[in-house]
Write a protein that holds these residues in place. Structure first.
Motif, PDB file in Angstrom:
ATOM      1  N   ALA A  97       0.832  -1.207   0.000  1.00 53.97           N
ATOM      2  CA  ALA A  97       0.000   0.000   0.000  1.00 53.97           C
ATOM      3  C   ALA A  97       0.866   1.257   0.000  1.00 53.97           C
ATOM      4  O   ALA A  97       0.560   2.249  -0.668  1.00 53.97           O
ATOM      5  N   LEU A  98       1.975   1.200   0.723  1.00 48.63           N
ATOM      6  CA  LEU A  98       2.856   2.356   0.836  1.00 48.63           C
ATOM      7  C   LEU A  98       3.672   2.580  -0.436  1.00 48.63           C
ATOM      8  O   LEU A  98       3.951   3.712  -0.821  1.00 48.63           O
ATOM      9  N   LEU A  99       4.030   1.473  -1.114  1.00 49.02           N
ATOM     10  CA  LEU A  99       5.001   1.555  -2.201  1.00 49.02           C
ATOM     11  C   LEU A  99       4.401   1.413  -3.587  1.00 49.02           C
ATOM     12  O   LEU A  99       5.139   1.331  -4.571  1.00 49.02           O
ATOM     13  N   GLN A 100       3.066   1.413  -3.693  1.00 43.72           N
ATOM     14  CA  GLN A 100       2.443   1.121  -4.975  1.00 43.72           C
ATOM     15  C   GLN A 100       2.794   2.132  -6.067  1.00 43.72           C
ATOM     16  O   GLN A 100       2.700   1.822  -7.250  1.00 43.72           O
ATOM     17  N   LYS A 101       3.232   3.320  -5.698  1.00 45.26           N
ATOM     18  CA  LYS A 101       3.583   4.331  -6.690  1.00 45.26           C
ATOM     19  C   LYS A 101       5.092   4.501  -6.822  1.00 45.26           C
ATOM     20  O   LYS A 101       5.559   5.508  -7.339  1.00 45.26           O
ATOM     21  N   SER A 102       5.837   3.496  -6.367  1.00 38.82           N
ATOM     22  CA  SER A 102       7.293   3.572  -6.420  1.00 38.82           C
ATOM     23  C   SER A 102       7.810   2.502  -7.380  1.00 38.82           C
ATOM     24  O   SER A 102       8.020   1.345  -6.977  1.00 38.82           O
ATOM     25  N   PRO A 103       8.040   2.836  -8.635  1.00 39.87           N
ATOM     26  CA  PRO A 103       8.464   1.826  -9.614  1.00 39.87           C
ATOM     27  C   PRO A 103       9.825   1.211  -9.332  1.00 39.87           C
ATOM     28  O   PRO A 103      10.127   0.127  -9.835  1.00 39.87           O
ATOM     29  N   GLU A 104      10.651   1.872  -8.530  1.00 36.43           N
ATOM     30  CA  GLU A 104      11.969   1.327  -8.240  1.00 36.43           C
ATOM     31  C   GLU A 104      11.963   0.404  -7.023  1.00 36.43           C
ATOM     32  O   GLU A 104      13.010  -0.091  -6.625  1.00 36.43           O
ATOM     33  N   VAL A 105      10.768   0.161  -6.461  1.00 35.79           N
ATOM     34  CA  VAL A 105      10.652  -0.643  -5.244  1.00 35.79           C
ATOM     35  C   VAL A 105       9.637  -1.760  -5.460  1.00 35.79           C
ATOM     36  O   VAL A 105       8.581  -1.554  -6.057  1.00 35.79           O
ATOM     37  N   LEU A 106       9.966  -2.948  -4.958  1.00 39.89           N
ATOM     38  CA  LEU A 106       9.072  -4.097  -5.040  1.00 39.89           C
ATOM     39  C   LEU A 106       8.962  -4.733  -3.660  1.00 39.89           C
ATOM     40  O   LEU A 106       9.959  -4.853  -2.944  1.00 39.89           O
TER      41      LEU A 106
END
Length: 276
Positions: A123-132
Motif C-alpha cells: 500500500a505504501l510503495l504502490q507508486k514507487s516503480p523502483e521498489v518491489l
C-alpha cells in the motif's frame, strides 16, 4: 513510549493474516521503535521483554542508524541493487529511501513472510516503480532468489546487497542460519555484499531463556546466540573493516544516541561481508 489502542492501527494491517491474540514480532518491533502499528497483545509481550532487557529500544534505534551507514557504504562501493529480507513494518529511513538519498536510481526489493507486513508495504510503495515488495521466507532462500518478480526487478548478473537486519535471530538452529547465509552468498555475483545485524547475549546470558520465552507464542520465536555463534555467518565472505562489532562501533560518525548502549558490549552485533 506512547501507548496506542488497537483501533489506531493502520487499517492496511487489519485483514489478511491478522491475528489479534498472538504477539507479532514485526508489531513488537514497531512498538520498541515508538510507532503505533501494534496491539495490546504486542505491547504486553514487548513490555515483558523490556523488563529483562531495558536497552532493547536503544539497540533497535542503533540498528536503524547502522542501516543508514551501511547503505552509504554500499552506495560508495557502487551498489545500486538492494534485497532486504525480513524487512518488517515500514518506518522512517527505509532501505528505498536511503537508496534514493545515497544511490539515486537504485532498485530495492523488500521480502517478508508476514502477510500484514506485505499488505502495508504494498500500500505504501504502490507508486514507487523502483521498489518491489515480495513474499518470501528466509528459511527458503532459493525460492526468494528464484522468484520471477524479484529477478525482473534486480539483475543478478550485477552486484546485489542482501540485507539481513535483525532477522537471523528469528531463525532456529534447526533451520541452519549459517547455511542459509552461505546459500545466499553462493548465489550472488562477485562484488555483492551481505549485511547482517544480530542480537547477542554475551552481556547477560542469564536472561536469554526468559527473553526466548517471551517470544514462545509470538509469530516468530527469538533465538538467543552468543557472538561466537554469529561470527560463522560471515564464513566465506571478505569481512569489511572494522569486522563483526557492536552496532555503535561500525564506522560511527556521530556519538551514540544513548551512552548506556555504548557501555553494553556484545549485545547487538553487526557486520558487512563482500562476496569475493
Amino acid at each position: 513510549m506512547r501507548p496506542t489502542s488497537g483501533d489506531e492501527m493502520n487499517p492496511a494491517l487489519i485483514g489478511v493474516g491478522f491475528n489479534a491474540s498472538i504477539p507479532n514480532a514485526a508489531r513488537m518491533y514497531d512498538y520498541f521503535l515508538g510507532g503505533k502499528d501494534h496491539l495490546p497483545v504486542d505491547r504486553e509481550a514487548a513490555d515483558r521483554a523490556l523488563k529483562l532487557v531495558p536497552e532493547i529500544p536503544i539497540g533497535i534505534r542503533e540498528n536503524r542508524r547502522f542501516l543508514s551507514r551501511a547503505m552509504r557504504f554500499l552506495a560508495d562501493q557502487g551498489i545500486r541493487q538492494f534485497l532486504d529480507i525480513g524487512a518488517g513494518l515500514p518506518t522512517q529511513d527505509n532501505v528505498h529511501q536511503l537508496a534514493a538519498r545515497f544511490a539515486p536510481g537504485g532498485r530495492t526489493v523488500y521480502v517478508d513472510n508476514d502477510p500484514q507486513v506485505l499488505v502495508h508495504a504494498r500500500a505504501l510503495l504502490q507508486k514507487s516503480p523502483e521498489v518491489l515488495a515480495a513474499q518470501g521466507d528466509l528459511r527458503r532462500p532459493e525460492e526468494i532468489l528464484a522468484d520471477p518478480a524479484i529477478r525482473r526487478h534486480l539483475d543478478f548478473d550485477r552486484p546485489v546487497a542482501v540485507l539481513l537486519l535483525a532477522i537471523l535471530h528469528f531463525i532456529p538452529d534447526g533451520d541452519d542460519p549459517v547455511g542459509i547465509v552461505a546459500r545466499i552468498r553462493e548465489a550472488l555475483p562477485p562484488g555483492s555484499y551481505i549485511v547482517i545485524s544480530h542480537v547477542a547475549v554475551d552481556e547477560r546470558p542469564q536472561v536469554a531463556p526468559d527473553v526466548e520465552r517471551v517470544y514462545d507464542n509470538a509469530s516468530a520465536r527469538f533465538v538467543a546466540r552468543m557472538s561466537s555463534e554469529i561470527a560463522p555467518m560471515f564464513d566465506g565472505l571478505e569481512l569489511v573493516e572494522p569486522g563483526l562489532v557492536n552496532l555503535h562501533e561500525w564506522r560511527m560518525d556521530v556519538p551514540v544516541t544513548d551512552p548506556v548502549f555504548a557501555r553494553v558490549d556484545n549485545y547487538f552485533m553487526c557486520g558487512i561481508g563482500r562476496v569475493g
